[in-house]
Write an enzyme that holds these catalytic residues in place. Structure first.
Site, mmCIF file in Angstrom:
data_model
loop_
_atom_site.group_PDB
_atom_site.id
_atom_site.type_symbol
_atom_site.label_atom_id
_atom_site.label_comp_id
_atom_site.label_asym_id
_atom_site.label_seq_id
_atom_site.Cartn_x
_atom_site.Cartn_y
_atom_site.Cartn_z
ATOM 1 N N LYS A 90 0.829 -1.201 0.000
ATOM 2 C CA LYS A 90 0.000 0.000 0.000
ATOM 3 C C LYS A 90 0.873 1.265 0.000
ATOM 4 O O LYS A 90 2.088 1.164 0.150
ATOM 5 C CB LYS A 90 -0.956 -0.022 1.202
HETATM 6 C C1 LIG Z 1 -5.221 -4.485 1.201
HETATM 7 C C2 LIG Z 1 -6.701 -4.347 1.208
HETATM 8 C C3 LIG Z 1 -7.491 -4.685 2.312
HETATM 9 C C4 LIG Z 1 -6.935 -5.393 3.508
HETATM 10 O O1 LIG Z 1 -5.919 -4.684 4.118
HETATM 11 P P1 LIG Z 1 -5.101 -5.349 5.330
HETATM 12 O O2 LIG Z 1 -4.401 -4.181 5.944
HETATM 13 O O3 LIG Z 1 -4.171 -6.342 4.738
HETATM 14 O O4 LIG Z 1 -6.080 -5.973 6.243
HETATM 15 C C5 LIG Z 1 -8.839 -4.422 2.268
HETATM 16 N N1 LIG Z 1 -9.407 -3.871 1.187
HETATM 17 C C6 LIG Z 1 -8.682 -3.558 0.088
HETATM 18 C C7 LIG Z 1 -9.374 -2.929 -1.069
HETATM 19 C C8 LIG Z 1 -7.323 -3.809 0.066
HETATM 20 O O5 LIG Z 1 -6.612 -3.529 -1.035
#
Ligand SMILES: *Cc1c(COP(=O)(O)O)cnc(C)c1O
Length: 395
Positions: A191
């Site tokens: 991210k």
């Molecule tokens: C990465 C992601 C999540 C989950 O995030 P985590 O921090 O790994 O729990 C949820 N929704 C979307 C759209 C994502 O890309």
């Protein structure tokens, strides 16, 4: 126009590899040396910086975006018998949390150009059982929040923004994460900022924030994390059967300086985006992502994912072929996503058929995400462009 050249990249370009600087590393080391690695002062600083960035009243750090989504559903009172409308074009966590709370995930189809949930499709699926909507700002492109908030108002629904891709995004002058009742952010390694694992819940309601703070750490009376600090041991009490969702100072340390570089990193991804736009134009069967929403006043695309679509009839090969051939020349890519209604659990449990969401299915078969992080050099971007042009046919 960039020319195709035979790919010659030696090291593998890892998809979504984060930019970690010496100051990030130093902050982690300092935290280790400080003797306080659990939830503490750095989490508090990280929350305050994040809260200011979003411009909301409360930011509650947790150990994942999944945890943040789960808290929002729980605090919003979503439970058995309820329905929650969301997009099939998302990571499984968005819908899994609905199932965890005993509710039914109801998918609504998306726009073919943006992959974002369509307000008209949401409205068609509202029933007396509908309790909440979870729009996902896919790839960093804000959803049509005016229409979604109007539906929520008309039908009395809770809106939980899944802003995992969209820390930097703005919609018509409003920061994403400060539009719905709650928003959930992710600091997973791929991210735009990372704490290795981590997430944030934002809201503007006092009582919801208070409950979130309680629930994220066992439901024990507030500030219990301080019980081994200089203030000395204090008795605590379980007020609710809470979860183990807290973020540690080690994680917050990793995120603190990245937050300061957020804008700079976005500028870098915008530059790479433009490079791709120019370098990849004109290939038959390769559809480039629209960037037009950033021309709308007050709207900012967070540029989390550069997603192309491969139209097999024109390209002469499929998305999976392109993905495989890029891997062979040391370029990692991603797929965001195979729509959730096509996944075994969702098919079998809720009876979804592939053609229930034709646009989501169409995108699932064609979409490919190219590497796009602030860590990438111009040479990395040129390698990606050259390899794709080569695969499409040396010119
Ligand atoms: C990465 C992601 C999540 C989950 O995030 P985590 O921090 O790994 O729990 C949820 N929704 C979307 C759209 C994502 O890309």
């Amino acid at each position: 126009m960039a020319r195709a050249r035979e790919p010659e990249r030696r090291d593998f370009l890892v998809f979504g590899s984060p930019l970690i600087t010496e100051e990030d590393i130093q902050e982690v080391v300092d935290t280790l040396r400080s003797g306080w690695i659990g939830t503490g002062p750095r989490v508090a600083r990280f929350e305050e910086s994040f809260r200011r960035l979003i411009g909301c009243q409360y930011a509650i750090a947790v150990n994942s975006c999944t945890a943040a989504l789960s808290l929002a559903l729980e605090i919003g009172g979503v439970g058995p018998g309820d329905e929650v409308i969301t997009t099939p074009m998302t990571f499984p966590a968005t819908a899994n949390v609905i199932v965890h709370h005993g509710a039914r995930p109801v998918f609504a189809d998306v726009d073919r150009a943006t992959g974002n949930i369509l307000p008209g499709e949401i409205e068609k699926r509202i029933t007396p059982r509908t309790k909440a909507v979870i729009p996902v700002h896919l790839a960093g492109r804000p959803c049509q929040m005016d229409e979604i908030m109007a539906l929520a108002e008309a039908y009395g629904l809770l809106v939980i923004e899944d802003a995992a891709h969209a820390i930097e995004a703005c919609y018509r002058g409003h920061k994403v994460g400060n539009i719905g009742d709650f928003a959930a952010f992710s600091f997973y390694p791929t991210k735009s900022i990372t704490t290795s694992e981590g997430g944030m819940l934002t809201t503007n309601r006092d009582e919801w924030a208070e409950k979130a703070r309680l629930l994220r750490l066992h439901g024990i009376s507030s500030d219990a994390w301080k019980r081994y600090s200089k203030a000395g041991y204090t008795h605590y009490e379980t007020l609710l059967p809470g979860y183990k969702y807290n973020m540690s100072d080690l994680q917050a340390a990793l995120g603190l300086h990245q937050l300061e570089r957020l804008e700079r990193n976005l500028r870098r991804r915008e530059a790479l985006w433009q490079m791709y736009d120019l370098g990849l134009e004109g290939l038959p069967g390769l559809v480039l992502p629209s960037g037009s929403e950033s021309k709308e006043p007050g709207t900012v695309h967070a540029r989390h994912l550069y997603t192309v679509m491969v139209e097999p009839a024109e390209a002469g090969f499929t998305r999976d072929d392109l993905m495989q051939r890029l891997k062979e020349v040391n370029i990692g890519t991603g797929v965001h996503y195979t729509a959730l209604h096509l996944h075994k659990f969702y098919r079998e449990t809720f009876g979804y058929q592939p053609d229930d969401f034709p646009n989501a299915k169409w995108i699932s078969e064609r979409t490919l995400s190219l590497p796009l992080t602030a860590k990438m050099t111009d040479a990395d971007g040129e390698d990606v462009i050259a390899a794709i042009r080569w695969i499409f046919g040396p010119d």
